[in-house]
Write an enzyme that holds these catalytic residues in place. Structure first.
Site, PDB file in Angstrom:
ATOM      1  CB  SER A 261       4.724  -4.963 -12.706  1.00  0.00           C
ATOM      2  OG  SER A 261       5.319  -4.861 -12.516  1.00  0.00           O
ATOM      3  CE  LYS A 262       3.361  -7.394  -4.875  1.00  0.00           C
ATOM      4  NZ  LYS A 262       3.562  -6.954  -3.198  1.00  0.00           N
ATOM      5  NE  ARG A 263       7.037  -9.324 -10.870  1.00  0.00           N
ATOM      6  CZ  ARG A 263       7.452  -9.909 -11.952  1.00  0.00           C
ATOM      7  NH1 ARG A 263       7.758  -9.414 -12.499  1.00  0.00           N
ATOM      8  NH2 ARG A 263       5.834 -10.348 -12.565  1.00  0.00           N
ATOM      9  CG  ASP A 266       7.011  -5.032  -4.757  1.00  0.00           C
ATOM     10  OD1 ASP A 266       6.945  -4.239  -3.565  1.00  0.00           O
ATOM     11  OD2 ASP A 266       7.163  -6.675  -4.376  1.00  0.00           O
TER      12      ASP A 266
END
Ligand code: GLU
Length: 505
Positions: A261-263, A266
């Site tokens: 995921s994008k998380r 990050d």
């Protein structure tokens, strides 16, 4: 089956294209090119609630950057357009009517409140053969009542009437035969009067049929929809031209537990989008592979191997190799762990593969920003000397700044270790040795300087380390005489003089 292969990439413009979506597009592209087929871009924008401005443009820009050119699509047209579903409203209506007429679909008028009440009444309520006769729809209302509700512009949806108890088989090219019983499926909404638009399922099937799509290659998250799609093909009596299905493996977190995921990006500091994305609502900026300094060839190679491999150890595969070797049958069923270190490794490899001139062209704008004007020829030479040390073009500056400007400071630790009592006088001697060299090539300098050191019985390491400190400012860089040959005699001597003057202990 001699039909021309036609595949489509069919994203919904709900935000930036995730790297997993890029891989889906890439596999479609490779498959199309391998079979001399067509690669189509269709935008599935029937869900106006989730529409995000700029997403379509982003998708096209990202895929163009990666070299995935479409044969037909929203931006370049073709014989099967329009390619944006919101522009195909009139087309779908006809197919909804077809299903209504042949008894495969019905009107349902249940309000959200009525549906909610049913959900409270029946545990795990599902709108299907077991419950549809308790609901307010054209199966339970008379023809007159139904017509009058429609004429009075009452809102309705059209639902797919699924016969329970049938075996539905999806022959997936990657996963083999996937079999389910139709009783577990609900009567999916195919059309909504509220916005006069079909839902994803209907539009997707109708368009694949009308666009003569031969293979549907898409992410694993669409596998649960595949049985419904098979039933829709049956209801339209289009089974003979039903495309082949291939559901690609998931992209997993680097740790392997769950979907990337994008998380995760990050958290671990890597991009999950091809290009930088500026969210139009929140203003948030998400990093992209392009802006992080990746070469498109490296991204393509890296992504191609996430879920597929040619069956040997070959890893460096350019687009033409991938087109030749790619095979859906060799895609794995299980998820592919995302390995960011590997992405960097690929970028390093592709930087080495590019000519010095190509890399120099990317480096020159960075040099300009630093206020350095230099000839392309010189930059190429420097790139050739240091590129093996970098994974990104932007790292070249750190590895080569001293080729473009004299050091302004000297690394303290190195000074302590490498600058000895006798250094200034030895380097002064070195200056006169260098002054007498006419052929300032790396090879010749090395011969002359080393024989001077030998004749004086000086310590080779001591001289060379101090020499490097004076010219580079610290103890790094490629072969010493390659550096001095590049910057030239005059500059080398100037740097030695400056160091002798400025370094004191
Ligand atoms: N619109 C769907 C998506 O956003 C397409 C799925 C498919 O390829 O059928 O991924």
């Amino acid at each position: 089956m001699n039909k021309k292969v036609r595949v489509r990439f069919a994203p919904s413009p709900t935000g930036p294209l995730h790297i997993g979506g890029v891989r889906t597009a890439l596999y479609n592209y490779l498959f199309a090119k391998q079979h001399n087929g067509d690669f189509i871009l269709r935008i599935e924008d029937t869900d106006s609630q989730r529409f995000v401005p700029g997403a379509e443009e982003y998708i096209i820009e990202a895929l163009t950057w990666l070299g995935l050119e479409f044969d037909e699509g929203v931006h370049n047209g073709g014989n099967y357009g329009p390619y944006r579903q919101s522009e195909r409203k009139d087309i779908y209506k006809k197919y909804v009517d077809m299903l209504l007429e042949n008894g495969n679909a019905y009107f349902a008028f249940d309000t959200p409140a009525e549906l909610e009440a049913k959900r409270n009444e029946i545990a795990n309520f599902q709108y299907d053969a077991s419950t549809r006769l308790q609901m307010r729809n054209s199966l339970t209302l008379s023809k007159e009542e139904t017509d009058s509700l429609i004429n009075n512009r009452e809102q309705y949806v059209v639902r797919f009437k699924i016969e329970p108890g049938q075996d539905v088989i999806v022959n997936d090219i990657i996963r083999g035969e996937v079999k389910i019983n139709s009783s577990i499926l609900d009567d999916k909404v195919l059309y909504k009067s509220a916005d006069n638009l079909p839902t994803y399922h209907l539009a997707n099937i109708v368009d694949d049929h009308l666009m003569e799509v031969t293979h549907v290659i898409r992410g694993e998250e669409w596998l649960p929809s595949a049985p419904l799609h098979v039933l829709l093909y049956r209801a339209f009596d289009w089974e003979e031209t039903m495309p082949g299905f291939a559901h690609l493996p998931l992209l997993l977190k680097p740790e392997g537990n769950g979907k990337l995921s994008k998380r995760d990006g990050d958290r671990l500091g890597f991009p999950v989008f091809p290009l930088e994305w500026h969210d139009p609502k929140s203003g948030e900026i998400s990093s992209g592979y392009r802006e992080s300094g990746y070469l498109p060839e490296a991204v393509v190679n890296f992504l191609a191997l996430l879920g597929w491999n040619p069956g040997n150890d070959e890893e460096i595969l350019i687009m033409d190799d991938l087109i030749k070797l790619f095979s859906l049958e060799k895609c794995s069923k299980s998820g592919a762990k995302f390995d960011y270190e590997k992405a960097k490794w690929f970028n390093h490899q592709y930087i080495q593969k590019k000519s010095n001139a190509e890399i120099a062209a990317l480096f020159i704008p960075i040099l300009k920003e630093k206020g350095i004007e230099s000839t392309a020829e010189y930059v190429e030479k420097i790139v050739g000397l240091v590129k093996e040390r970098v994974s990104f073009v932007k790292e070249l500056w750190d590895q080569s700044a001293f080729f473009f400007k004299a050091p302004e400071t000297y690394d303290e630790k190195t000074v302590k270790k490498r600058w000895k009592e006798e250094t200034p006088s030895q380097l002064t001697e070195l200056i006169s040795v260098l002054q007498n060299i006419n052929d300032f090539s790396s090879h010749n300098q090395e011969e002359v300087v080393k024989s001077w050191i030998e004749s004086k019985e000086y310590h080779l390491g001591n001289i060379m380390n101090a020499f490097r400190l004076a010219v580079v400012g610290e103890s790094k860089g490629p072969h010493m005489f390659d550096i001095t040959a590049a910057i030239g005699k005059e500059e080398t001597i100037k740097r030695l003089e400056t160091a002798i003057q400025n370094i004191s202990k």
